[in-house]
Motif scaffolding. Structure first.
Motif, PDB file in Angstrom:
ATOM      1  N   ALA A   1       0.818  -1.214   0.000  1.00 32.04           N
ATOM      2  CA  ALA A   1       0.000   0.000   0.000  1.00 32.04           C
ATOM      3  C   ALA A   1       0.852   1.265   0.000  1.00 32.04           C
ATOM      4  O   ALA A   1       0.517   2.253  -0.677  1.00 32.04           O
ATOM      5  N   ALA A   2       1.953   1.250   0.764  1.00 31.57           N
ATOM      6  CA  ALA A   2       2.811   2.439   0.860  1.00 31.57           C
ATOM      7  C   ALA A   2       3.464   2.742  -0.492  1.00 31.57           C
ATOM      8  O   ALA A   2       3.535   3.905  -0.914  1.00 31.57           O
ATOM      9  N   VAL A   3       3.941   1.708  -1.153  1.00 31.02           N
ATOM     10  CA  VAL A   3       4.565   1.876  -2.472  1.00 31.02           C
ATOM     11  C   VAL A   3       3.533   2.368  -3.482  1.00 31.02           C
ATOM     12  O   VAL A   3       3.795   3.277  -4.272  1.00 31.02           O
ATOM     13  N   ARG A   4       2.343   1.758  -3.428  1.00 32.03           N
ATOM     14  CA  ARG A   4       1.263   2.143  -4.327  1.00 32.03           C
ATOM     15  C   ARG A   4       0.918   3.626  -4.171  1.00 32.03           C
ATOM     16  O   ARG A   4       0.772   4.364  -5.146  1.00 32.03           O
TER      17      ARG A   4
ATOM     18  N   MET B   1       2.758   6.079  -2.823  1.00 28.29           N
ATOM     19  CA  MET B   1       3.866   6.954  -3.206  1.00 28.29           C
ATOM     20  C   MET B   1       3.961   7.090  -4.724  1.00 28.29           C
ATOM     21  O   MET B   1       4.056   8.197  -5.270  1.00 28.29           O
ATOM     22  N   MET B   2       3.901   5.953  -5.436  1.00 27.72           N
ATOM     23  CA  MET B   2       4.021   5.975  -6.895  1.00 27.72           C
ATOM     24  C   MET B   2       2.807   6.652  -7.532  1.00 27.72           C
ATOM     25  O   MET B   2       2.932   7.386  -8.509  1.00 27.72           O
ATOM     26  N   SER B   3       1.631   6.394  -6.950  1.00 29.97           N
ATOM     27  CA  SER B   3       0.409   6.995  -7.489  1.00 29.97           C
ATOM     28  C   SER B   3       0.454   8.516  -7.385  1.00 29.97           C
ATOM     29  O   SER B   3       0.124   9.231  -8.346  1.00 29.97           O
ATOM     30  N   ARG B   4       0.869   9.032  -6.211  1.00 26.77           N
ATOM     31  CA  ARG B   4       0.943  10.482  -6.016  1.00 26.77           C
ATOM     32  C   ARG B   4       1.954  11.116  -6.972  1.00 26.77           C
ATOM     33  O   ARG B   4       1.712  12.182  -7.539  1.00 26.77           O
ATOM     34  N   THR B   5       3.089  10.438  -7.149  1.00 19.47           N
ATOM     35  CA  THR B   5       4.129  10.959  -8.039  1.00 19.47           C
ATOM     36  C   THR B   5       3.662  10.995  -9.486  1.00 19.47           C
ATOM     37  O   THR B   5       3.843  11.994 -10.192  1.00 19.47           O
ATOM     38  N   LEU B   6       3.052   9.913  -9.937  1.00 18.54           N
ATOM     39  CA  LEU B   6       2.586   9.829 -11.318  1.00 18.54           C
ATOM     40  C   LEU B   6       1.468  10.848 -11.581  1.00 18.54           C
ATOM     41  O   LEU B   6       1.439  11.495 -12.629  1.00 18.54           O
ATOM     42  N   LYS B   7       0.550  10.982 -10.617  1.00 18.66           N
ATOM     43  CA  LYS B   7      -0.519  11.971 -10.771  1.00 18.66           C
ATOM     44  C   LYS B   7       0.062  13.375 -10.823  1.00 18.66           C
ATOM     45  O   LYS B   7      -0.417  14.237 -11.567  1.00 18.66           O
ATOM     46  N   GLY B   8       1.117  13.625 -10.013  1.00 15.74           N
ATOM     47  CA  GLY B   8       1.765  14.931 -10.020  1.00 15.74           C
ATOM     48  C   GLY B   8       2.432  15.250 -11.344  1.00 15.74           C
ATOM     49  O   GLY B   8       2.654  16.408 -11.674  1.00 15.74           O
ATOM     50  N   LYS B   9       2.749  14.193 -12.106  1.00 15.22           N
ATOM     51  CA  LYS B   9       3.372  14.365 -13.422  1.00 15.22           C
ATOM     52  C   LYS B   9       2.333  14.382 -14.547  1.00 15.22           C
ATOM     53  O   LYS B   9       2.684  14.349 -15.727  1.00 15.22           O
ATOM     54  N   GLY B  10       1.065  14.377 -14.162  1.00 18.62           N
ATOM     55  CA  GLY B  10       0.019  14.505 -15.170  1.00 18.62           C
ATOM     56  C   GLY B  10      -0.645  13.231 -15.625  1.00 18.62           C
ATOM     57  O   GLY B  10      -1.459  13.248 -16.555  1.00 18.62           O
ATOM     58  N   PHE B  11      -0.334  12.097 -14.975  1.00 19.02           N
ATOM     59  CA  PHE B  11      -0.942  10.829 -15.371  1.00 19.02           C
ATOM     60  C   PHE B  11      -2.267  10.604 -14.644  1.00 19.02           C
ATOM     61  O   PHE B  11      -2.457  11.042 -13.501  1.00 19.02           O
TER      62      PHE B  11
ATOM     63  N   SER C   1      -5.214   2.248  -9.392  1.00 17.51           N
ATOM     64  CA  SER C   1      -4.378   1.312  -8.624  1.00 17.51           C
ATOM     65  C   SER C   1      -5.083  -0.015  -8.383  1.00 17.51           C
ATOM     66  O   SER C   1      -6.302  -0.079  -8.265  1.00 17.51           O
ATOM     67  N   ALA C   2      -4.271  -1.079  -8.276  1.00 18.84           N
ATOM     68  CA  ALA C   2      -4.780  -2.413  -7.945  1.00 18.84           C
ATOM     69  C   ALA C   2      -3.817  -3.052  -6.953  1.00 18.84           C
ATOM     70  O   ALA C   2      -2.596  -2.935  -7.088  1.00 18.84           O
ATOM     71  N   ALA C   3      -4.365  -3.739  -5.954  1.00 20.05           N
ATOM     72  CA  ALA C   3      -3.537  -4.329  -4.899  1.00 20.05           C
ATOM     73  C   ALA C   3      -3.284  -5.813  -5.097  1.00 20.05           C
ATOM     74  O   ALA C   3      -2.541  -6.418  -4.332  1.00 20.05           O
ATOM     75  N   SER C   4      -3.890  -6.410  -6.109  1.00 23.31           N
ATOM     76  CA  SER C   4      -3.731  -7.853  -6.327  1.00 23.31           C
ATOM     77  C   SER C   4      -3.862  -8.188  -7.799  1.00 23.31           C
ATOM     78  O   SER C   4      -4.339  -7.384  -8.602  1.00 23.31           O
ATOM     79  N   VAL C   5      -3.450  -9.408  -8.145  1.00 21.03           N
ATOM     80  CA  VAL C   5      -3.547  -9.875  -9.530  1.00 21.03           C
ATOM     81  C   VAL C   5      -5.012  -9.939  -9.963  1.00 21.03           C
ATOM     82  O   VAL C   5      -5.371  -9.510 -11.059  1.00 21.03           O
ATOM     83  N   VAL C   6      -5.857 -10.486  -9.096  1.00 25.51           N
ATOM     84  CA  VAL C   6      -7.280 -10.624  -9.418  1.00 25.51           C
ATOM     85  C   VAL C   6      -7.898  -9.263  -9.727  1.00 25.51           C
ATOM     86  O   VAL C   6      -8.625  -9.091 -10.714  1.00 25.51           O
ATOM     87  N   GLU C   7      -7.599  -8.286  -8.877  1.00 22.86           N
ATOM     88  CA  GLU C   7      -8.128  -6.933  -9.079  1.00 22.86           C
ATOM     89  C   GLU C   7      -7.608  -6.339 -10.384  1.00 22.86           C
ATOM     90  O   GLU C   7      -8.355  -5.703 -11.140  1.00 22.86           O
TER      91      GLU C   7
ATOM     92  N   ILE D   1       2.134  -0.579 -14.997  1.00 24.93           N
ATOM     93  CA  ILE D   1       3.325  -0.682 -14.150  1.00 24.93           C
ATOM     94  C   ILE D   1       2.976  -1.686 -13.061  1.00 24.93           C
ATOM     95  O   ILE D   1       2.092  -1.432 -12.232  1.00 24.93           O
ATOM     96  N   THR D   2       3.627  -2.846 -13.053  1.00 28.11           N
ATOM     97  CA  THR D   2       3.276  -3.883 -12.092  1.00 28.11           C
ATOM     98  C   THR D   2       4.495  -4.464 -11.393  1.00 28.11           C
ATOM     99  O   THR D   2       5.553  -4.627 -12.005  1.00 28.11           O
ATOM    100  N   ASP D   3       4.327  -4.754 -10.111  1.00 24.89           N
ATOM    101  CA  ASP D   3       5.387  -5.414  -9.352  1.00 24.89           C
ATOM    102  C   ASP D   3       5.455  -6.865  -9.789  1.00 24.89           C
ATOM    103  O   ASP D   3       4.451  -7.463 -10.191  1.00 24.89           O
ATOM    104  N   LEU D   4       6.638  -7.464  -9.708  1.00 27.32           N
ATOM    105  CA  LEU D   4       6.806  -8.865 -10.110  1.00 27.32           C
ATOM    106  C   LEU D   4       6.284  -9.822  -9.046  1.00 27.32           C
ATOM    107  O   LEU D   4       5.587 -10.786  -9.341  1.00 27.32           O
ATOM    108  N   HIS D   5       6.579  -9.550  -7.772  1.00 24.29           N
ATOM    109  CA  HIS D   5       6.217 -10.452  -6.670  1.00 24.29           C
ATOM    110  C   HIS D   5       5.044  -9.898  -5.869  1.00 24.29           C
ATOM    111  O   HIS D   5       5.174  -8.897  -5.194  1.00 24.29           O
ATOM    112  N   MET D   6       3.886 -10.605  -5.944  1.00 24.81           N
ATOM    113  CA  MET D   6       2.699 -10.123  -5.211  1.00 24.81           C
ATOM    114  C   MET D   6       1.806 -11.233  -4.643  1.00 24.81           C
ATOM    115  O   MET D   6       0.609 -11.281  -4.948  1.00 24.81           O
ATOM    116  N   PRO D   7       2.204 -12.110  -3.833  1.00 25.97           N
ATOM    117  CA  PRO D   7       3.565 -12.332  -3.340  1.00 25.97           C
ATOM    118  C   PRO D   7       4.310 -13.402  -4.133  1.00 25.97           C
ATOM    119  O   PRO D   7       5.443 -13.757  -3.818  1.00 25.97           O
TER     120      PRO D   7
END
Length: 302
Positions: A36-39, A41-51, A55-61, A75-81
């Protein structure tokens, strides 16, 4: 894709207030990470750049979002988990929305050299740690310079097996020769492959048969499988070796599909894979019945 946003700016020119219009495009990003923390942080940064970020917290979602919404970037993490989670999301996006830019994030420094094959699906592998701001800049740059992905013609499993029959036989033979028990029986390559090409042909026929949705397709009688069982008995195979023979065929078939994953028609992959397993099992059963029939006759004659 991408949303256009119009911004108005008032300036003084010659004492007159004028309106200056500037249009920008907001690209839609699917961000997938179970942290959640990574999500955040990255979401706020990307939105600040105009994107425009979803967000999704799982593969199913993530898979649900991919199937219901269009995206410009993944943009997806490799290990979840699990190590395969990121691959599953990337593969789904590539096949559902092939023009989307796909970025795979990993915390393992050697992932670039160890997993070059995944680049067939992902556009870039990003190794942690990284600066979110630089990631946003990289995405902007890649969206500008990226060429549309070449559309690979999709094939049914039967078509791939038909096209690759020669290599399937070769790869099967190589595996058998590496097996100490099977290679112990002295045979020429032609004797060892025997009815294998015909068994593969029977499988392809089974895969191309029309199948009514909801109804199971029945395997038919395979004269090649019956002849295969008799031949293996005459060649000195044990019953266990005959089973191993069949298992190597199934492994080789699935390895062939994996090697052609970019060409696969995923819409019918699951039923085709189930058909392969059922047909190879049916062929083994028929070969074993034939093999045991030869054994029975030998015992009766004695």
């Amino acid at each position: 894709m991408g949303r256009s946003h119009t911004q108005h700016k008032f300036v003084m020119e010659g004492g007159v207030v004028m309106t200056q219009t500037k249009t920008s495009v907001s690209h839609k990003v699917l961000l997938v990470d179970d942290d959640a923390a990574v999500r955040d942080m990255m979401s706020r940064t990307l939105k600040g750049k105009g994107f425009d970020v979803v967000s999704a917290a799982s593969v199913v979602e993530a898979l649900k979002l991919i199937s219901t919404q269009p995206f410009d970037v993944l943009i997806t993490d490799l290990h979840m988990p699990n190590p395969s989670d990121g691959f599953a999301v990337v593969t789904a996006m590539r096949h559902s929305q092939p023009d989307a830019l796909t970025l795979l994030v990993s915390g393992y420094p050697d992932v670039k050299s160890a997993m070059d094959a995944i680049l067939l699906e992902a556009d870039e592998i990003i190794v942690k740690p990284f600066e979110a701001g630089k990631l946003a800049e990289m995405v902007h740059e890649k969206l500008i310079t990226r060429q549309p992905s070449p559309r690979t013609p999709k094939e049914r499993v039967a078509a791939i097996l038909q096209r690759c029959t020669g290599s399937i036989v070769e790869n099967w033979l190589a595996r058998v020769k590496k097996n100490e028990e099977l290679s112990h029986v002295s045979l020429t390559d032609k004797e060892r492959t025997g009815y294998l090409p015909k068994l593969i042909e029977d499988l392809i026929v089974r895969l191309t048969e029309p199948n009514t949705p909801g109804e199971e397709s029945d395997s038919g009688c395979s004269s090649a499988a019956v002849a295969h069982g008799k031949l293996r008995k005459l060649q000195g195979y044990s019953a266990g070796m005959l089973v191993h023979d069949s298992r190597i065929l199934q492994v080789t078939l699935f390895e062939t599909l994996q090697s052609n994953v970019s060409a696969l028609d995923f819409s019918l992959l699951l039923p085709d894979v189930m058909t392969i397993a059922d047909e190879v099992d049916s062929q083994l059963t028929q070969a074993m019945d034939s093999y045991m029939g030869v054994v029975g006759k030998a015992i009766a004659a004695a």
